[in-house]
Design an enzyme around this catalytic site. Structure first.
Site, PDB file in Angstrom:
ATOM      1  N   ASP A 186      -5.552  -5.689  -1.147  1.00  0.00           N
ATOM      2  CA  ASP A 186      -6.558  -5.458   0.004  1.00  0.00           C
ATOM      3  C   ASP A 186      -7.470  -6.505   0.267  1.00  0.00           C
ATOM      4  O   ASP A 186      -8.197  -7.219  -0.432  1.00  0.00           O
ATOM      5  CB  ASP A 186      -7.116  -4.235   0.062  1.00  0.00           C
TER       6      ASP A 186
ATOM      7  N   ASN B 295     -11.565  -9.410  12.144  1.00  0.00           N
ATOM      8  CA  ASN B 295     -11.252  -9.005  13.464  1.00  0.00           C
ATOM      9  C   ASN B 295     -12.382  -9.093  14.413  1.00  0.00           C
ATOM     10  O   ASN B 295     -12.136  -9.574  15.493  1.00  0.00           O
ATOM     11  CB  ASN B 295     -10.365  -8.126  13.538  1.00  0.00           C
TER      12      ASN B 295
ATOM     13  N   HIS C 267      -8.400 -10.930  16.833  1.00  0.00           N
ATOM     14  CA  HIS C 267      -7.401 -10.379  16.116  1.00  0.00           C
ATOM     15  C   HIS C 267      -6.159 -11.526  16.133  1.00  0.00           C
ATOM     16  O   HIS C 267      -5.331 -11.198  15.010  1.00  0.00           O
ATOM     17  CB  HIS C 267      -6.710  -9.327  16.846  1.00  0.00           C
TER      18      HIS C 267
ATOM     19  N   GLU D  50       5.113 -17.678  -2.081  1.00  0.00           N
ATOM     20  CA  GLU D  50       5.149 -19.006  -2.838  1.00  0.00           C
ATOM     21  C   GLU D  50       4.683 -19.046  -4.219  1.00  0.00           C
ATOM     22  O   GLU D  50       5.140 -19.752  -5.052  1.00  0.00           O
ATOM     23  CB  GLU D  50       4.243 -20.205  -2.042  1.00  0.00           C
TER      24      GLU D  50
ATOM     25  N   GLU E 274      -4.004  -4.451   6.363  1.00  0.00           N
ATOM     26  CA  GLU E 274      -4.461  -5.578   5.535  1.00  0.00           C
ATOM     27  C   GLU E 274      -4.085  -5.345   4.092  1.00  0.00           C
ATOM     28  O   GLU E 274      -4.575  -5.968   3.170  1.00  0.00           O
ATOM     29  CB  GLU E 274      -5.784  -5.810   5.834  1.00  0.00           C
TER      30      GLU E 274
ATOM     31  N   ARG F 287      -3.868 -13.945 -10.670  1.00  0.00           N
ATOM     32  CA  ARG F 287      -5.156 -14.744 -10.451  1.00  0.00           C
ATOM     33  C   ARG F 287      -4.670 -15.941  -9.770  1.00  0.00           C
ATOM     34  O   ARG F 287      -5.505 -16.521  -9.045  1.00  0.00           O
ATOM     35  CB  ARG F 287      -5.634 -15.336 -11.913  1.00  0.00           C
TER      36      ARG F 287
END
Length: 358
Positions: free
Chosen positions: A226, A234, A239, A255, A270, A289
């Site tokens: 989160d 926001n 936004h 990636e 989120e 990590r």
């Protein structure tokens, strides 16, 4: 081989791998055919030319395979080598036919595969153009080597020209129609399974994959993450900037986690989810990590100034037995990470103590 054929129905990359394998096969067949004809043709120049052609083919196909297996599909070199493949095939085909019997060459059917390969990228028009070029090239070779005088050979020559036209015409229509249908189907499936904003898989895909992971995979890991204080982003920057943050984090997850080792999802708002198909706590910790650190170091520029965000993570191993409450368990670990100060990873039974850096 079976897996490759199945993937070829779904992926242009797998289809290119299949065509690449066929190139090596036909190169071997060409060598065998040419060797059997040596007794009828001992011309030194022809032998040297064939050896040079084979050597060039090996170099080209080796380079092509390197790009195919080592380079990203969206890279320029990958696109050049894959889409440029039919041009190499065309030149190689004409040379091989010229060196292995002209209008009587047993390698002539390779031309049909070249047309089908062209269909993948350039559809019907490409197939017709390719068929036309093959007809012209093949005719020039036959005329240069001496047009056949025997009626049966003449009929065989003209029949081959007709076959080339028909493969380009009918094959182009059939292959093009199937490719269009497949791409439309893939697009609809992608819309149903992917989150439009982040490019990651959506909540529906997460639920389906989690169920499969619990039933079929041993010792996988479930992660919920989160964005810390996302509402403030926001409120302070709007936004549109909030959407940019979400897209960037989605890209970082995509990636960082190799496709063969896991998937990333936008769980909602989120919040993100990650399924790691690995049986290794250290590797899991390495991925999380890496994601956490990359997000920390990413700086977003706005008219009001620059800012960065952090994320909190909860992670639990998925055991072989079916655990219907695993999402709730991981969500509690995520909540624990928030309570401990955010910007940290909390595992089941193990808290990775990290000072929050803002």
């Amino acid at each position: 081989m079976k897996k490759l054929l199945v993937k070829a129905f779904r992926s242009n990359h797998a289809l290119e791998v299949l065509f690449s394998s066929l190139r090596w096969f036909f190169l071997l067949m060409s060598a065998i055919v040419f060797s059997t004809q040596l007794s009828d043709n001992t011309d030194t120049f022809t032998i040297v030319l064939f050896i040079a052609l084979v050597a060039f083919g090996v170099v080209y196909m080796g380079l092509s395979d390197y790009c195919l297996y080592r380079k990203p599909e969206n890279s320029s070199i990958y696109k050049i080598m894959t889409k440029g493949g039919p041009f190499f095939d065309y030149i190689a085909f004409l040379c091989l036919v010229a060196l292995t019997g002209g209008h009587e060459s047993p390698l002539f059917p390779i031309s049909y595969l070249i047309i089908l390969h062209v269909c993948v990228y350039w559809r019907y028009k490409g197939a017709m153009i390719c068929a036309g070029l093959l007809i012209v090239g093949f005719t020039v070779i036959v005329l240069l080597q001496g047009f056949p005088t025997v009626l049966s050979s003449q009929i065989s020559f003209y029949t081959k020209l007709i076959y080339l036209f028909l493969i380009g015409f009918l094959g182009g229509i059939i292959v093009s129609r199937e490719r269009i249908h497949y791409e439309e189907k893939s697009e609809y499936e992608s819309m149903a399974k992917q989150d439009y904003l982040t490019g990651l898989f959506n909540h529906r895909s997460f639920q389906e994959d989690l169920k499969k992971a619990q039933m079929n995979r041993q010792n996988s890991f479930l992660v919920l993450a989160d964005i810390d204080h996302f509402k403030k982003v926001n409120d302070a920057f709007g936004h549109v900037m909030g959407d940019k943050v979400l897209r960037t984090i989605g890209q970082i997850i995509f990636e960082t986690v190799p496709e063969e080792n896991g998937k990333g999802y936008r769980y909602g708002g989120e919040e993100f989810a990650i399924l790691l198909y690995v049986d290794d706590f250290e590797l899991t910790d390495f991925y999380l990590r890496a994601i956490k650190n990359k997000i920390e170091k990413t700086v977003f520029q706005t008219d009001e100034g620059e800012f960065s965000v952090t994320m909190s993570f909860g992670c639990k191993q998925i055991k072989t037995e079916l655990n219907r409450d695993i999402v709730e368990c991981v969500d509690k670990l995520l909540y624990e990470a928030k309570q401990l100060g955010r910007n940290r990873i909390v595992y089941e039974h193990t808290i990775c103590v990290e000072e929050a850096t803002h």
